[in-house]
Design a protein around this motif. Structure first.
Motif, PDB file in Angstrom:
ATOM      1  N   HIS A   3       0.976  -1.067  -0.008  1.00 21.20           N
ATOM      2  CA  HIS A   3       0.158   0.095  -0.079  1.00 21.20           C
ATOM      3  C   HIS A   3       0.977   1.181  -0.117  1.00 21.20           C
ATOM      4  O   HIS A   3       1.666   1.480   0.585  1.00 21.20           O
ATOM      5  N   ASP A   5       1.084   5.424   0.116  1.00 16.31           N
ATOM      6  CA  ASP A   5       0.377   6.578   0.598  1.00 16.31           C
ATOM      7  C   ASP A   5       0.862   7.709  -0.425  1.00 16.31           C
ATOM      8  O   ASP A   5       2.059   8.133  -0.116  1.00 16.31           O
ATOM      9  N   HIS A  36      -2.834   4.438  -2.792  1.00 14.63           N
ATOM     10  CA  HIS A  36      -3.882   5.564  -2.142  1.00 14.63           C
ATOM     11  C   HIS A  36      -3.573   6.932  -2.413  1.00 14.63           C
ATOM     12  O   HIS A  36      -2.468   7.464  -1.723  1.00 14.63           O
ATOM     13  N   MET A  38      -4.163  10.550  -1.697  1.00 11.99           N
ATOM     14  CA  MET A  38      -4.602  11.850  -1.042  1.00 11.99           C
ATOM     15  C   MET A  38      -4.181  13.107  -1.383  1.00 11.99           C
ATOM     16  O   MET A  38      -3.030  13.812  -1.045  1.00 11.99           O
ATOM     17  N   ASP A 145      -7.734   1.450   6.922  1.00  7.58           N
ATOM     18  CA  ASP A 145      -6.338   2.111   6.817  1.00  7.58           C
ATOM     19  C   ASP A 145      -6.448   3.283   7.837  1.00  7.58           C
ATOM     20  O   ASP A 145      -7.066   4.144   7.850  1.00  7.58           O
TER      21      ASP A 145
HETATM   22 ZN    ZN Z   1      -3.342   4.592   2.854  1.00 12.00          ZN
END
Ligand code: ZN
Length: 187
Positions: A3, A5, A36, A38, A145
């Motif tokens: 994963h 970020d 992921h 953001m 998460d």
């Molecule tokens: Zn994340």
């Protein structure tokens, strides 16, 4: 899965990981990449992330681009699309998209920084999502998460989570393999 970020310093007050970094890691492993993002404008990064080796891209419903357009852009690369929402965002806002996504991610901490504690009310959100996806063919995974530990993981799974994302619990452990093993075997 691994994963990643991605943070743009605008959607969240922090920076982290760029597409070239993901591409560099992709050269070392075939493990599926769960990316992921953001970021405020996810659409402009989809092509670069897909080229870098993402297998799944999860963006935030609170970002500025149209969710349907962003889902379509991700799927155009023949990869999976996920939709995340922050703790203060009501679960109802993601419900209309559940039939069109592969993963839904109720954030269990405010996005932007690792090492935060799991927000307990996330469990109710997971349960609500779990009930909502029962009637959907190819229903999305429910990922959790933020603040996931070997204690929280089983609770989240009991409420309906199907993917656990753990950062600090693994990286700050002296026995990371054991933590991963424990998280993978929760029932
Ligand atoms: Zn994340």
């Amino acid at each position: 899965m691994l994963h990643f970020d991605i943070m743009d310093g605008e959607f969240v007050p922090n920076f982290g990981i760029s597409p070239p970094f993901i591409a560099a890691v992709r050269e070392k492993t075939e493990v599926p990449f769960d990316v992921h993002i953001m970021v405020t404008r996810p659409l402009r990064y989809i092509d670069a992330l897909a080229s870098a080796g993402a297998d799944l891209i999860t963006f935030h419903i609170e970002s500025e681009d149209d969710p349907n357009e962003t889902i379509t852009a991700i799927k155009a690369h023949d990869i999976k699309a996920g939709l995340a929402f922050s703790p203060k965002t009501p679960t109802e806002i993601v419900i209309p998209y559940l039939s069109y996504i592969d993963l839904v991610l109720p954030m269990s901490v405010e996005p932007g920084f690792g090492g935060q504690s799991f927000i307990p009310s996330t469990l109710e959100k997971i349960e609500k999502l779990h009930h909502k996806i029962q009637d959907i063919d190819n229903s999305p995974d429910i990922s959790v998460d933020g603040g996931v530990t070997v204690d929280i993981g089983p609770q989240a799974v009991r409420h309906g989570a199907t993917i656990l994302v753990a950062g600090t619990a693994i990286f700050k452990s002296e026995q990371p393999e054991a933590v991963i093993e424990k998280l993978r075997t929760v029932v």
